[in-house]
Enzyme design. Structure first.
Site, PDB file in Angstrom:
ATOM      1  N   GLN A 128      -1.839   1.155  -1.974  1.00 50.27           N
ATOM      2  CA  GLN A 128      -2.293   2.548  -1.948  1.00 50.27           C
ATOM      3  C   GLN A 128      -1.120   3.503  -2.097  1.00 50.27           C
ATOM      4  O   GLN A 128      -0.200   3.488  -1.277  1.00 50.27           O
ATOM      5  CB  GLN A 128      -2.999   2.775  -0.605  1.00 50.27           C
ATOM      6  CG  GLN A 128      -3.268   4.222  -0.255  1.00 50.27           C
ATOM      7  CD  GLN A 128      -4.110   4.342   1.008  1.00 50.27           C
ATOM      8  OE1 GLN A 128      -5.145   3.725   1.129  1.00 50.27           O
ATOM      9  NE2 GLN A 128      -3.661   5.134   1.954  1.00 50.27           N
ATOM     10  N   GLY A 129      -1.134   4.342  -3.135  1.00 50.77           N
ATOM     11  CA  GLY A 129      -0.047   5.286  -3.364  1.00 50.77           C
ATOM     12  C   GLY A 129      -0.440   6.698  -2.984  1.00 50.77           C
ATOM     13  O   GLY A 129      -0.790   7.520  -3.844  1.00 50.77           O
ATOM     14  N   SER A 163       2.087  -0.043   1.737  1.00 50.41           N
ATOM     15  CA  SER A 163       1.941  -1.364   2.356  1.00 50.41           C
ATOM     16  C   SER A 163       1.677  -2.421   1.300  1.00 50.41           C
ATOM     17  O   SER A 163       0.828  -2.234   0.424  1.00 50.41           O
ATOM     18  CB  SER A 163       0.780  -1.355   3.354  1.00 50.41           C
ATOM     19  OG  SER A 163       1.120  -0.557   4.458  1.00 50.41           O
ATOM     20  N   GLU A 246     -12.249   3.942   5.096  1.00 53.56           N
ATOM     21  CA  GLU A 246     -11.299   3.316   6.010  1.00 53.56           C
ATOM     22  C   GLU A 246     -11.864   3.243   7.425  1.00 53.56           C
ATOM     23  O   GLU A 246     -11.439   2.435   8.224  1.00 53.56           O
ATOM     24  CB  GLU A 246      -9.974   4.089   5.994  1.00 53.56           C
ATOM     25  CG  GLU A 246      -8.832   3.294   6.599  1.00 53.56           C
ATOM     26  CD  GLU A 246      -7.476   3.736   6.090  1.00 53.56           C
ATOM     27  OE1 GLU A 246      -7.355   4.914   5.723  1.00 53.56           O
ATOM     28  OE2 GLU A 246      -6.568   2.902   6.046  1.00 53.56           O
TER      29      GLU A 246
END
Lengths: 392, 309
Positions: A128-129, A163, A246
């Site tokens: 995830q950027g 991550s 999430e």
């Protein structure tokens, strides 16, 4: 309100437990009980594929895309049995829980066909950027730029805290595609191949010795024009939609892992006599109560089938579990005493509880610090006035 | 597994909430405090709503609903700071009598002419019992010393459960009052609610309340289903609800500044009821010890061979 599980659900539980425990006793015995996110990465990619081969990789997805259309109860059961069997965390958590649902919700049919089968099969690992050195709590101040050139998006800038970027195949990137725009306007959501010359990954070593997250540098990194989810300028909306996922079902598996951690602390307290110390006993009782709060809070939140509507209860979830777990790490150290400061493995390696103590320092920071969470709860949940903000 | 209340259950609770909001506002609390704290019209209104018969079996003329619904209504009683002994009689006393098969005379409870004073060795005071009321921190409750007490754990659990349910309603009401005040009170040229130092404290109250509620509903369902683990669920609920209510009470006073310490602001009625109920039917230490005994004493099934229910 129906709090038990039906006979059919119990049967499903037995099926999950049977398969997962069988795997952890058999072919994947070597990864059982791993608590860090990075250890044995290659074997864990194989584990993703093994899950997929048996249709366990994304049970909540529609059947058409490799899922089982599982009910909420079934997803809860699977997540619980997964943690109970001592299976390590999913290295493709971001693909399965975030990228996939985002593509399902906002992607075109062609994009679904391009990305979903690889994610479901455990072949495409996602990262995830979002965050940048200058865009942390203030996520909307993203500066990484994307420009359209000969049918390709060309991206320049830097992401951080990415991550598992070093073992990932794809990254979704929030980029500023409108020159001169500020804040949440002018952002777009791109899917990019990590393994290209324009993307460089550098690991960041953490206080527990692990290096789960990275700096990710983009220097004329490229992706085809049709790799954008949503329209140009809709990036913020897509990113916020993704963050709502999430708070989804993954929280329930997380709780079973918490259950395991608390049980380990209780076992340690019984073993070293601290279970007779009234101060420790009281803290263990409070930790148990806190775990139950999360358990029923999450079930209530997930029972609300309209996930687009974030109610007050959902807003409160992150700060509750993060604060509880940070306290759990402290309790673990107080139970272990000085012995907790010494490694017991043959190599220099953190044991589970000292690692919990260190790792849980990050829980109250990542994904929105406790301070940001309280702002959200007060402003969105309670309708309080926004605090004054500087010029964007 | 489904952790939602049905539309019928929610409609029932909303009906009670609306009724109490319309008939039992802060001005009523002030009138009761200043002019004598029992008004037969309030009790009759509750009887007319059918609330005294909520847990009375249908054969005895009641609605025959379960403890989860009663807990929802008890939370509404807390929200309205209702002082009439409805919760004690109808949601603690009646379910206790029904559990023992003592159904005689429950028709009179439905009709509002009989109250069921309940007292336990842990909680030896009766709400609106016979004799003179003791002076209490809560000016709207009338507690009397009980002649006889029971030591039935089921009674204690019912009392603790319904106290917890009232506490989450009380906490909700106090948070609402504090939030509304923080929006209108201005200092340094802006509403004080815009300051993080204040809004973060109220956010923490919201977290405590939102997480206490499902534990209370879980405990109610566990009592309804007569699970072996029900007493531990009740203790979880009582501690969580007490913590949420006390945190919210102290924060709400702080948010009101010096006004929060005055009789003029309504808040103190809710704060005093919270304080009183935190100690009722087993205080925090009592319930923490029950959890402690269950976790470390081995009566609660935990460990890798169990799922957690």
């Amino acid at each position: 309100m129906k709090l038990g599980f039906s006979a059919a659900e119990e049967e499903f539980r037995a099926e999950c437990a049977d398969w997962l425990q069988g795997q952890m006793a058999g072919e994947f015995k070597d990864i059982k009980g791993i608590t860090t996110l990075t250890a044995k990465a290659e074997r864990r990619k194989e584990w993703e594929q093994q899950l997929a081969a048996h249709k366990w990789s994304c049970i909540g997805w529609p059947e058409k895309w490799g899922g089982r259309n599982a009910t909420l109860a079934q997803q809860v059961i699977f997540a619980e049995e997964y943690a109970r069997a001592g299976v390590p965390g999913r290295v493709n958590h971001i693909g399965i829980e975030l990228a996939g649902p985002t593509i399902l919700a906002f992607g075109t049919e062609e994009q679904k066909q391009r990305f979903l089968p690889g994610i479901a099969a455990g072949q495409t690992i996602f990262c995830q950027g979002f965050s940048e050195p200058g865009a942390g709590s203030d996520l909307a101040s993203v500066r990484t730029k994307g420009r359209l050139e000969n049918g390709e998006w060309v991206v320049n800038g830097q992401k951080i805290w990415t991550s598992l970027a070093h073992i990932s195949d794809w990254i979704f990137v929030v980029t500023r595609t409108e020159e001169g725009s500020k804040g949440p306007k002018g952002l777009s959501f791109l899917m990019m191949d990590v393994k290209q010359p324009g993307i460089e990954i550098r690991g960041i070593k953490q206080i527990n010795g692990d290096a789960e997250f990275n700096e990710t540098f983009f220097t004329d990194a490229r992706c085809p024009e049709d790799s954008m989810i949503g329209a140009v300028g809709q990036g913020w909306q897509i990113a916020m939609g993704l963050l709502a996922f999430e708070r989804g079902v993954s929280t329930l598996g997380q709780q079973m892992a918490f259950r395991n951690e608390l049980d380990e602390i209780i076992a340690a307290a019984k073993a070293n006599g601290q279970a007779k110390n009234p101060l420790i006993r009281q803290r263990i009782a409070k930790a148990e109560i806190g775990l139950r709060l999360m358990r029923y809070g999450a079930l209530r939140m997930l029972s609300n089938t309209d996930h687009s509507k974030i109610d007050g209860a959902a807003l409160t979830y992150k700060i509750q579990w993060a604060t509880w777990r940070r306290g759990l790490g402290e309790l673990a150290m107080d139970v272990l005493g000085q012995a907790g400061e010494l490694a017991h493995g043959s190599e220099y390696e953190w044991d589970v509880l000292p690692n919990l103590f260190l790792f849980s320092r990050s829980d109250t920071i990542y994904g929105g610090t406790n301070q940001i969470q309280r702002n959200l709860i007060a402003e969105r949940g309670l309708g309080m006035p926004r605090e004054p903000r500087g010029d964007l | 597994m489904d952790f939602r209340f049905s539309d019928d259950q929610l409609t029932l609770a909303e009906g009670v909430r609306d009724y109490l909001a319309g008939t039992h506002g802060p001005e009523v609390l002030r009138r009761l405090d200043e002019q004598g704290n029992r008004d037969p019209a309030i009790w009759q209104g509750l009887v007319d709503m059918g609330l005294t018969g909520l847990c009375v079996p249908e054969a005895q003329g009641g609605l025959g609903v379960g403890l989860p619904e009663a807990a929802l209504i008890a939370a509404e009683c807390g929200r309205a700071c209702l002082a009439e002994p409805l919760v004690d009689t109808a949601f603690v006393g009646v379910p206790w009598l029904v559990a023992q098969g003592k159904l005689d005379g429950l028709e009179d409870v439905v009709a509002g002419t009989r109250r069921v004073p309940v007292a336990h060795a842990i909680n030896p005071w009766e709400a609106d019992g016979a004799g003179a009321a003791l002076t209490s921190v809560d000016p709207l409750r009338n507690l009397t010393a009980a002649g006889q007490t029971s030591d039935d754990p089921h009674l204690l659990n019912l009392g603790a459960l319904m106290s917890a349910a009232q506490l989450v309603g009380l906490a909700d009401a106090m948070l609402h009052q504090a939030v509304e005040y923080a929006k209108i009170r201005t200092q340094f040229g802006q509403p004080v609610g815009a300051f993080q130092g204040l809004k973060h404290q109220l956010a923490s109250c919201s977290v405590a309340i939102e997480f206490a509620k499902p534990v209370v509903w879980r405990a109610a369902q566990a009592m309804q289903d007569r699970l072996d683990s029900a007493p531990v669920h009740v203790s979880h609920a009582k501690v969580a609800a007490s913590d949420a209510a006390m945190l919210t009470a102290e924060t709400a006073i702080q948010v009101h500044g010096a006004m929060g310490y005055t009789y003029e602001v309504d808040l103190h009625f809710w704060m005093k009821r919270s304080w009183a109920l935190c100690g009722a039917w087993g205080d925090r230490a009592y319930h923490l010890k029950r959890v402690d005994d269950a976790v470390l004493g081995g009566t609660l099934p935990i460990g890798p061979e169990h799922t957690f229910a």
